[in-house]
Design a protein around this motif. Sequence first.
Motif, PDB file in Angstrom:
ATOM      1  N   ARG A 326      -0.390   2.814   4.646  1.00  0.00           N
ATOM      2  CA  ARG A 326      -1.195   3.387   5.733  1.00  0.00           C
ATOM      3  C   ARG A 326      -0.638   4.736   6.156  1.00  0.00           C
ATOM      4  N   THR A 331      -2.804   7.254   8.236  1.00  0.00           N
ATOM      5  CA  THR A 331      -3.630   6.414   9.104  1.00  0.00           C
ATOM      6  C   THR A 331      -2.733   5.879  10.207  1.00  0.00           C
ATOM      7  N   GLN A 335      -3.401  -1.471  14.444  1.00  0.00           N
ATOM      8  CA  GLN A 335      -3.869  -2.500  13.530  1.00  0.00           C
ATOM      9  C   GLN A 335      -4.110  -3.779  14.328  1.00  0.00           C
TER      10      GLN A 335
END
Length: 336
Positions: A326, A331, A335
Amino acid sequence: MKFITIGELLMRLSPPNYEKIRTTSSFVVNFGGAEANVAVSLANLGIDSTVFTVVPNNDVGKSALRYLKANDVHTSPIILSGERMGLYYLEEGVAVRASQVIYDRKHSAFAEYDYNTLDMKEILKDYDWLHLSGITPALSNNCEILIEQALYAAKQLGMTVSFDCNYRSKLWSFNEARDIISRYLPYVDILIGIEPLHLTDENGHDLKDGLSLQPDYEAQDRIFKELAARFPFKAIARHVRYVHSGSENSLKAYLYHQGKTYESDLFRFTILDRVGGGDAFSSGIIFALMDNMNPQDAINFAVASSVMKHSIRGDTNITDKESILRLMNQTYDIQR
């Protein structure tokens, strides 16, 4: 693949909350060490990992072993011997103040052990990959002998050998590091970092620009090709750090693989704990090569692994593959 590394396990003492060593009244304890950091990181990524070291047979040494076991690292080859654990003190930098390290590891159990008594082929026979670093031979003549024995045994057993040059100016001189590490290179498959090496091109011209802290792509490609022409490396990797302050850095990295140099993305980030960032890079490139990632993804994964470590307290990148992927793709959302 079954991974094993050899090196000194250290106790780290650091003042809390970025305090200075000379003014603190308490220290936070962590365990680490360049090679052990790689093993712990790889174990958290799912690799079967083992550490070989020597620690004293007392509560301090057993606490260090407990740390490894808690992170699923195998400790069965570890020798309990000697009287003292290697220590280092870390004063963490912040803003305009840089971090500093004070070593207290002379005459440690690991540095003093007589490795001539060991059968290194017997220790390594069940493993596929051996990782070493340039820190170990800097510690003592015994440790220099240990690394030579390990390299020879690994090559006889057909193991893959990775070696992180890991130059530490507080442990030995540049010339000592260059001369000793250069002897190891014919036995190395994966070279990580090139700081103590000194090379000239075929015309005898100095290639120091390729060894600079912040080379451009052309300079790095040239030095990689010079190294690859002289030694049988399967891959060469290094990361490049840009220091904006004690709290903010940027990282990118280069990988040489099958005649081509690959350059990673550049990451800029805020630092929580810098120690172990290079070891996280090593574990990232080792994992990526084990996982058969393509070279561009491999170097991006390795640098993202290093960046991730800077957000984690302690010496080790205790995280998982998905989190690094990620970050590799930048990103950052929560989560859920």
